[in-house]
Write an enzyme that holds these catalytic residues in place. Structure first.
Site, mmCIF file in Angstrom:
data_model
loop_
_atom_site.group_PDB
_atom_site.id
_atom_site.type_symbol
_atom_site.label_atom_id
_atom_site.label_comp_id
_atom_site.label_asym_id
_atom_site.label_seq_id
_atom_site.Cartn_x
_atom_site.Cartn_y
_atom_site.Cartn_z
ATOM 1 N N ILE A 284 0.818 -1.229 0.000
ATOM 2 C CA ILE A 284 0.000 0.000 0.000
ATOM 3 C C ILE A 284 0.846 1.270 0.000
ATOM 4 O O ILE A 284 0.312 2.375 -0.072
ATOM 5 C CB ILE A 284 -0.947 0.010 1.219
ATOM 6 C CG1 ILE A 284 -0.148 -0.073 2.518
ATOM 7 C CG2 ILE A 284 -1.954 -1.117 1.124
ATOM 8 C CD1 ILE A 284 -1.019 0.013 3.762
ATOM 9 N N PHE B 81 13.522 3.698 1.796
ATOM 10 C CA PHE B 81 14.214 2.598 2.453
ATOM 11 C C PHE B 81 13.314 1.401 2.725
ATOM 12 O O PHE B 81 13.710 0.480 3.412
ATOM 13 C CB PHE B 81 14.820 3.072 3.779
ATOM 14 C CG PHE B 81 15.898 4.077 3.602
ATOM 15 C CD1 PHE B 81 17.144 3.699 3.148
ATOM 16 C CD2 PHE B 81 15.665 5.408 3.864
ATOM 17 C CE1 PHE B 81 18.146 4.621 2.983
ATOM 18 C CE2 PHE B 81 16.660 6.341 3.702
ATOM 19 C CZ PHE B 81 17.910 5.950 3.264
ATOM 20 N N ARG C 241 8.926 -0.288 2.414
ATOM 21 C CA ARG C 241 7.561 -0.246 1.912
ATOM 22 C C ARG C 241 6.598 -0.582 3.046
ATOM 23 O O ARG C 241 6.991 -1.105 4.103
ATOM 24 C CB ARG C 241 7.387 -1.249 0.778
ATOM 25 C CG ARG C 241 7.763 -2.673 1.151
ATOM 26 C CD ARG C 241 7.516 -3.659 0.056
ATOM 27 N NE ARG C 241 7.852 -5.023 0.456
ATOM 28 C CZ ARG C 241 7.386 -6.102 -0.148
ATOM 29 N NH1 ARG C 241 6.546 -5.983 -1.173
ATOM 30 N NH2 ARG C 241 7.736 -7.314 0.256
ATOM 31 N N ASP D 242 5.725 16.780 12.063
ATOM 32 C CA ASP D 242 5.358 16.540 10.656
ATOM 33 C C ASP D 242 3.858 16.346 10.559
ATOM 34 O O ASP D 242 3.387 15.431 9.904
ATOM 35 C CB ASP D 242 6.096 15.329 10.114
ATOM 36 C CG ASP D 242 6.037 15.271 8.578
ATOM 37 O OD1 ASP D 242 5.730 16.309 7.961
ATOM 38 O OD2 ASP D 242 6.283 14.198 8.014
#
Length: 1123
Positions: free
Chosen positions: A10, A15, A17, A130
């Protein structure tokens, strides 16, 4: 990995998944993050482990849950909760495509949950850093939306309550000003800024700060400028966004302050249904329609059929109900917009929006047979008006024979008689709630029974027109009439051409034209027309109107003077004054030049252009010049110019005489000398006979009897019979008439020495101008140059000594010429022949008595520059002018003896060295026929001495032949000067001594040069040693730096392995396992086997099934051993 079943990928990163997996035990969907930690830098690896530690510490319903983590094959795997509804960014994109905004209920429901998640991590001193829409996930649990805050990859744990972070991270759209500036650090208020950006994006579906590039985006963030929030949101929500997007972090609220707000606190704990399941009910709940609906709506809904149009009608009633709610709050603007959207047959001929709304309401009354009028007309404020409408337009409500089917077409079926078909009535009506003027209660004029009477659409009520015209500005549309001359883009009253005191302008906006015989430009113009710029104009059509500006007249005069200075057209010496004429392209077709009495243009005379002429000498007058009645310009010295002469008037002040000479080389090798002089007597002119016609063109009607020569001493002027010149003296002649002399002579090469010559000689010039003058006085000195017999000399005016020194050019002599000349002199001395019969030497004479002669040695030892002139001088015969008798015999003899000694010395050195390189010496020498007798008297002595010299210096000559070095010119020159002094003092006897000393000096110089070469070789060897040492040192440094680099790599790898193994085994087990493996020290083969077996048993007890990762621990121990 055996516990999970991989479904699909998804997401992907740099670096690793994100994989959607299903847990085999219970079928729960989870997300598995695969991160390759071995390819990361230490900083990135620590960030990945930081996310693992943070997720394991957090446990909140609005934060992504953490399940497990492990390392396999150099990859870190994190098992976390799966958000099955995507993220907020995906929902914003869907709404953007659908062109629908979020309701305030949806926004605040999500926002309250985000604030709860931030409150939880703030209580643990964690900064998210973030926060953005991509990191706020949505999950549907039990049919309700839940916010899930995730992606803590760059989150930071603060060590204390007051600590500040200092790393710039995060997405640029959500960066706070303190993060961009990075000056004072940041705290939890930075996450508040990002949360404000998220809240703004939910309301507008756009970023609060957006730009085409990063610098522009940073500038907007630092200024805090963002587009306004839509007005249909509440003031509380808009004020909250504004408070969160404050530049100063101290002015922003905290998360606790936001959650304590009343309009935020009421949404806490209220679940939010998914949007796609029940959009209609969701909208009704968000708009609070159920609380504002009345019983009449239920009765009206009974008459609506269950066709496909009923659904459309239901959606159309939603904005009507919203309009009713807003009308109760006195918001009429939204009401008007909603009514315009519901009607399809409104009449748009009238410009007033209020009348359109009333027409739509009346059309709805004529079309529908509904009991409740409020379902189609929601803006009525008087109940009596509603009752009158019901009694006149609506039949009994409960009659079963009168159903109505509402469709989207323009026709409606009403219960009428079979013979009459009702038509739609487009009659404008005005209600008392929209128009301030009172109206009658009858809604439709001329209609009482719509079921029996047929009403045409042409019937209109004139009542609402009066108040509209009195309140609203109207647009009067008239028929096109005869065009009138008006000013473009002007709202002032038009001016007709009948008035003569005003200026009627044409449609050209930049030029002001006048109508002949009717109007003129004057100071009493109308205020609607702007006055033209201040220019001197006249109203007569035959005169110049506005082409010449008084400000530009000095510039025009200067331009005309510059043009006139370079022109060559002739004009009369007594020409009249001619003013400045403007250029043709700036003049109108009927304009003529006129005099300006206030600012006349200056006279274009020869003195007016003197400051602008390019004079390159000091011959300008220091006193102010006088103006003459003639026009022209004076040319500069050395260039052709136009000038005027008036014999009766003095143009320039002749009190100071000046003289200048310019030397101009031409392409053919000749030089052009231009001189100018001025004297006190300006009227003295010399008339000559024209034996030689000048090539200067003489224009017709010009006088040619005036001479151009005005010298400082009038009595010293003399002319020859064969060389005369005639120069025109008109106002347009090509020769200046201001007392300047322009001569052009042909000189093959510059002279190298000067002498005085008082004799007169007839000479002609080879230039096209053929201008030549001679002088018999000392003021006109002659520059005599040795040339071939086919060329002639030319005379010029006298110059100062500085100019003559500059004109002396050294002559370059080749080695072959020197060899031939020295050998001739030697043979003459030995054999006894006369020098004058064998030598071919170019004698250059002679300096004037008034000028100090140059030293003899400086002339002889002059460095050569040209070889062609030297070859000419060595091949031609000796040329002497008639003025050489002024030199004394003693001076000639001494000069010849010096030259002879110098050449003899050079001959001996040349024969001995046999060098191929040319020896630099001067080819300039002076000879005379009178000096040959003195040399012949001493020829026998010189012959004997020369023979003795050959015998005595044979050994020295052999040494010079063996040596390969060439003596320096400076040594030769120095020895030559000593030889000249010895020869002058003791004759031929001193010549031997001078040659001996010069030979010894040459040998000494050779030895010195050899020593210098040896020293240079030694220095070169020392330099090579130093270079070799530097190369060795550099190689050593490179090897050391390489070793340091390898150690650094080993250190970094060891740290990564230590951190990795510590996360796998745990801190305590890692230390025990590390010490156990490190303490292994095999001595013998048998002991080694026993030790390994015992260690394996201990390790299996310590780490259990994680024994696979022992290889990384072994790599760690190996790296540490290599450091």
């Amino acid at each position: 990995m055996d516990k999970y079943e991989e479904i699909k990928t998804i997401g992907k990163g740099s670096f690793g998944r994100a994989i959607l997996v299903k847990r085999k035990s219970d079928g729960l969907l989870l997300v598995l993050k695969e991160i390759n930690v071995m390819e990361m830098q230490p900083k990135e690896r620590s960030d990945a482990m930081n996310e693992v530690n943070l997720l394991s510490m957090l446990d909140h319903e609005n934060i992504i849950g953490y399940y497990d983590s492990f390392i396999l094959n150099g990859c870190l795997y994190i098992i976390m909760e799966y958000a099955n509804a995507g993220d907020i960014n995906l929902e914003i994109k869907k709404r953007t495509l659908q062109n629908k905004t979020f309701s305030e209920f949806e926004i605040l429901s999500w926002f309250s949950q985000i604030c709860k998640a931030l409150q939880y991590i703030s209580s643990r001193n964690i900064l998210h850093r973030d926060l953005k829409t991509q990191n706020i996930f949505l999950s549907i649990v039990n049919g309700d939306y839940f916010i899930k805050l995730g992606d803590f990859g760059i989150a930071k744990i603060l060590n204390s309550e007051t600590s500040l972070a200092s790393t710039v991270l995060g997405t640029p759209y959500y960066l706070s000003p303190e993060l961009i500036q990075n000056e004072k650090g940041y705290d939890h208020k930075s996450d508040i800024w990002s949360l404000g950006c998220v809240l703004y994006e939910l309301t507008t579906l756009k970023h609060a700060f957006n730009a085409a590039n990063l610098p522009a985006l940073v500038l907007k963030i630092l200024k805090g400028t963002y587009p306004p929030i839509p007005s249909h949101y509440s003031n509380d929500l808009r004020n909250l966004i504004s408070s969160m997007l404050q530049i100063d972090p101290k002015n922003r609220p905290s998360v606790n302050d936001i959650l304590e707000l009343p309009f935020i606190n009421q949404y806490l704990g209220i679940p939010l249904k998914p949007f796609d399941s029940n959009l209609n009910e969701n909208n009704n709940d968000s708009l609070n329609i159920s609380n504002n609906s009345s019983g009449s709506n239920n009765s009206a809904s009974n008459n609506i059929s269950s066709s496909t149009e009923v659904k459309d009608q239901k959606f159309q009633n939603i904005p009507l109900a919203m309009a009713r709610n807003i009308n109760n709050n006195n918001n009429n603007n939204n009401n008007n917009n909603n009514n315009n959207n519901n009607n399809n047959n409104n009449n748009n001929n009238n410009n007033n929006n209020n009348n359109n709304n009333n027409n739509n309401n009346n059309n709805n009354n004529n079309k529908s047979n509904v009991d409740d009028v409020n379902s189609s007309s929601t803006t009525t404020t008087s109940s009596s008006i509603v009752k009158s409408k019901v009694n006149t337009t609506v039949s009994p409500p409960l009659s079963p024979k009168k159903p109505i089917t509402t469709t989207t077409t323009k026709t409606t079926s009403l219960k009428t008689t079979p013979s009459i078909k009702p038509t739609l009535v487009k009659t404008p009506t005005i209600k008392s709630s929209l128009v301030k003027t009172p109206l009658s209660k009858t809604p439709i004029s001329g209609t009482k029974n719509p079921t029996t009477s047929k009403i045409t659409p042409s019937i209109k009520t004139p009542l609402p027109k009066a108040p509209i015209s009195s309140k609203t500005p109207t647009r009067l549309v008239s028929k096109p009439t005869t065009p009138k001359i008006t000013t473009p883009k002007s709202t002032s009253t038009m001016i007709t051409p009948k008035r003569t005191t005003t200026t009627t302008t044409t449609p050209t906006p930049t030029t002001a034209t006048t109508t002949p015989k009717k109007s003129s430009l004057s100071s009493s113009s109308s205020s609607s027309v702007k006055p033209p710029p201040p220019t001197t104009t006249t109203t007569t059509p035959s005169k110049d109107r506005s082409s010449v500006n008084t400000i530009n007249k000095p510039m025009a005069s200067n331009l005309s003077s510059q043009i006139s200075s370079s022109s060559s057209s002739s004009s009369s010496s007594n020409s009249q004054f001619r003013p400045t004429t403007p250029s043709k392209e700036r003049m109108s077709p009927t304009s003529t030049s006129t005099k300006s009495p206030t600012n006349p243009s200056p006279t274009l005379s020869s003195s007016s252009s003197l400051p602008k002429s390019s004079l390159k000498s000091d011959s300008l007058c220091t006193s102010p010049p006088r103006f003459s009645n003639t026009t022209g310009s004076s040319g500069g010295i050395g260039v052709s110019g136009n000038g005027n002469s008036n014999v009766n008037s003095t143009v320039l002040n002749r009190s100071v005489s000046s003289l200048s000479i310019q030397h101009k080389p031409t392409n053919s090798g000749s030089s052009s000398i231009s001189s100018s002089s001025s004297g006190n007597n300006s009227n003295s002119n010399t008339t000559t006979n024209n034996n030689t016609t000048s090539t200067t063109p003489i224009r017709p009607g010009l006088k040619s009897t005036k001479s151009m020569l005005e010298l400082s001493t009038p009595t010293s002027i003399s002319t020859s019979n064969k060389s005369t010149t005639t120069t025109p003296t008109s106002s347009r002649s090509n020769t200046p008439s201001t007392g300047r002399l322009s001569l052009t002579t042909s000189i093959p090469r510059p002279p190298s020495s000067n002498g005085s010559n008082t004799g007169s000689s007839s000479s002609t010039t080879t230039t096209p101008t053929k201008i030549s003058t001679t002088s018999s006085s000392s003021s006109l000195n002659k520059l005599t140059t040795p040339i071939k017999s086919s060329t002639t000399t030319s005379t010029t005016a006298s110059t100062n000594s500085q100019t003559i020194k500059k004109s002396i050019t050294p002559i370059k002599v080749t080695s072959q010429q020197v060899d031939s000349t020295i050998s001739n002199i030697k043979n003459n001395i030995v054999i006894g022949n006369s020098v004058s019969t064998k030598t071919n030497i170019s004698v250059i004479s002679h300096l004037s008595p008034s000028i100090k002669p140059l030293p003899t040695q400086s002339i002889i030892t002059q460095l050569p520059t040209s070889a062609s002139t030297a070859s000419t001088a060595s091949t031609t015969n000796t040329t002497l002018t008639s003025g050489t008798n002024t030199m004394t015999t003693k001076k000639r003899t001494d000069f010849k003896l010096d030259d002879l000694g110098h050449r003899s010395k050079l001959n001996s050195v040349k024969l001995s060295s046999k060098s191929s390189s040319p020896i630099k010496t001067s080819s300039s020498s002076s000879s005379s026929s009178s000096s040959s007798s003195s040399i012949t008297d001493k020829k026998s002595i010189n012959r004997v001495k020369l023979n003795n010299l050959k015998e005595k210096n044979k050994e020295i000559i052999n040494n010079i032949k063996i040596s390969s070095t060439i003596p320096k010119p400076s040594n030769i020159n120095s020895s030559s000067s000593s030889a000249f002094s010895d020869l002058n003092s003791s004759g031929s006897s001193s010549l031997n001594n001078s040659l001996t000393s010069s030979s010894s000096s040459i040998i000494t110089n050779q030895n010195n040069q050899n020593n210098q070469n040896n020293q240079n070789n030694q220095n070169n060897q020392n330099n090579l040693k130093i270079i070799n040492e530097l190369i060795l040192q550099n190689n050593l440094n490179n090897s050391i730096s390489k070793e340091n680099l390898d150690d650094k790599r080993l250190h970094s790898r060891a740290n990564a392995l230590r951190h990795f193994c510590s996360s796998i085994f745990g801190e305590d087990k890692f230390k025990e396992t590390y010490n156990l493996l490190k303490s292994q020290s095999p001595s013998t083969s048998n002991n080694e086997i026993v030790d390994i077996a015992s260690i394996e048993n201990q390790l299996s007890q310590l780490i259990g099934d994680k024994i696979y990762y022992l290889k990384y621990l072994q790599q760690l121990i190996y790296c540490e051993s290599q450091i």
